[in-house]
Design a protein around this motif. Sequence first.
Motif: not given
Length: 118
Positions: A49-58, A77-84
């Motif tokens: 659950p705490r692993s690194f994933q890339v999230d799309h802003v849009v 520029d449409n990607c940010v780091g988030a936890c799983r």
Amino acid sequence: MPFASTTIRDRRRAEVRRRDGDAPCALQITADCQAVNGQIDYDAPPLDPRSFQVDHVVSSVEAERMGWSAVEADALDNCVGACRQCNREKSAGGRPSAPVRQTYVNPRFDWGPGSYGG
């Protein structure tokens, strides 16, 4: 569908990590994530659950609706780091997501004071 290949996905993960460093989860929408101040375990296995994933802003669906190409939707520029767990919670649509924490000025979305971006 986001990230048409694993090669693109892995490269984008590396680019987001290089850009943001060891930044906390950009979403921080789950109670567990908030309890650890958004700390991401960059060395955790992919299903942790705490692993690194890339999230799309849009989201890819919203980007398609707005007429963006798949390449534009997957742009850095449409990607940010988030936890799983936060990324999955946002994707599930179970509750409204918190605004994404700004880590840098994104020229595609920064229309400045008094402008409307339209």
